[in-house]
Scaffold this active site. Structure first.
Site, PDB file in Angstrom:
ATOM      1  CG  HIS A  92      -1.800   1.189   1.334  1.00 32.11           C
ATOM      2  ND1 HIS A  92      -3.068   1.235   0.801  1.00 32.11           N
ATOM      3  CD2 HIS A  92      -1.582   2.410   1.899  1.00 32.11           C
ATOM      4  CE1 HIS A  92      -3.595   2.433   1.039  1.00 32.11           C
ATOM      5  NE2 HIS A  92      -2.708   3.150   1.709  1.00 32.11           N
ATOM      6  CD  GLU A  93       1.976   3.582   3.698  1.00 32.55           C
ATOM      7  OE1 GLU A  93       2.282   4.681   3.165  1.00 32.55           O
ATOM      8  OE2 GLU A  93       0.938   3.422   4.369  1.00 32.55           O
ATOM      9  CG  HIS A  96       0.045   6.116  -0.558  1.00 34.70           C
ATOM     10  ND1 HIS A  96      -1.113   6.660  -1.066  1.00 34.70           N
ATOM     11  CD2 HIS A  96      -0.299   5.564   0.643  1.00 34.70           C
ATOM     12  CE1 HIS A  96      -2.109   6.455  -0.223  1.00 34.70           C
ATOM     13  NE2 HIS A  96      -1.647   5.786   0.818  1.00 34.70           N
ATOM     14  CD  GLU A 148      -5.311   5.704   2.212  1.00 32.83           C
ATOM     15  OE1 GLU A 148      -5.304   5.016   3.231  1.00 32.83           O
ATOM     16  OE2 GLU A 148      -4.264   5.979   1.578  1.00 32.83           O
TER      17      GLU A 148
END
Length: 207
Positions: A92-93, A96, A148
């Site tokens: 997920h990070e 980003h 997100e």
């Protein structure tokens, strides 16, 4: 935009601001997992000199800085039940950064010159100070719901391609929600920047 204080601090000042964990086994594990995930990223992101840092902090948090710097707290590592849950947070990070969400936030708050120095690896002092401010809870705004969801979707794809169970992202979200109910302070910083909705959880479960 907010300015960073870029006066050159002493090394021990940075160490006090961001207490990095130097345990070789922990760092090697996180680095190996991170590199396995970024290998699934599209060019040019899979060519970045990605670095994975372990922050000695019992709170459950993780964040990414443009240029390929991902930070994960020891509290998050300790609370992941298995490798796929930790991979879910890292994926997920990482995404980003791939989707340029972190770039947009940092440039909006600190300006392009600070961002360029960090992203190009020309200003390690600015990187250290930015990381310290994020750990302290004052440098990242709340990501949008759309950002997100995009990071979730890209991250789940990367997890599957890297051989991790993509359900790990959903079960880690469930762990985070349990902590928010039982020990809200431990996850307050993560939720302040990463809004978690039922829609996101449902999408991650259905991936």
């Amino acid at each position: 935009s907010v300015s960073l204080d870029l006066r050159k601090p002493r090394g021990q000042d940075i160490a006090r601001q961001v207490r990095l964990n130097n345990h070789p086994t922990v760092n090697a594990y996180v680095r190996s997992m991170g590199q396995r995930l970024v290998a699934q990223s599209p060019a040019p992101f899979n060519q970045l000199p990605w670095e994975f840092h372990v922050v000695d902090d019992p709170s459950i948090n993780a964040f990414a800085v443009p240029g390929g710097h991902v930070y994960v707290h020891t509290g998050l590592i300790a609370n992941a039940d298995n490798a796929s849950e930790l991979a879910g947070v890292l994926a997920h990070e990482i995404n980003h950064v791939v989707a340029r969400h972190s770039t947009e936030q940092i440039s909006r708050q600190y300006g392009l010159s600070v961002l360029a120095g960090i992203a190009l690896g020309q200003d390690p002092n600015a990187l250290a100070q930015l990381a310290a401010q994020i750990v302290a809870g004052g440098a990242l705004a709340r990501f949008s719901r759309e950002a997100e969801e995009e990071s979730d979707e890209l991250g789940i794809r990367a997890m599957a391609a890297a051989g991790y169970n993509p359900n790990g992202m959903a079960t880690m979200f469930e762990e985070l929600l349990e902590h928010r109910q039982g020990s809200p302070g431990s996850v307050a910083q993560f939720f302040s920047t990463h809004p978690l909705t039922e829609d996101r959880l449902r999408r991650a479960r259905g991936a």
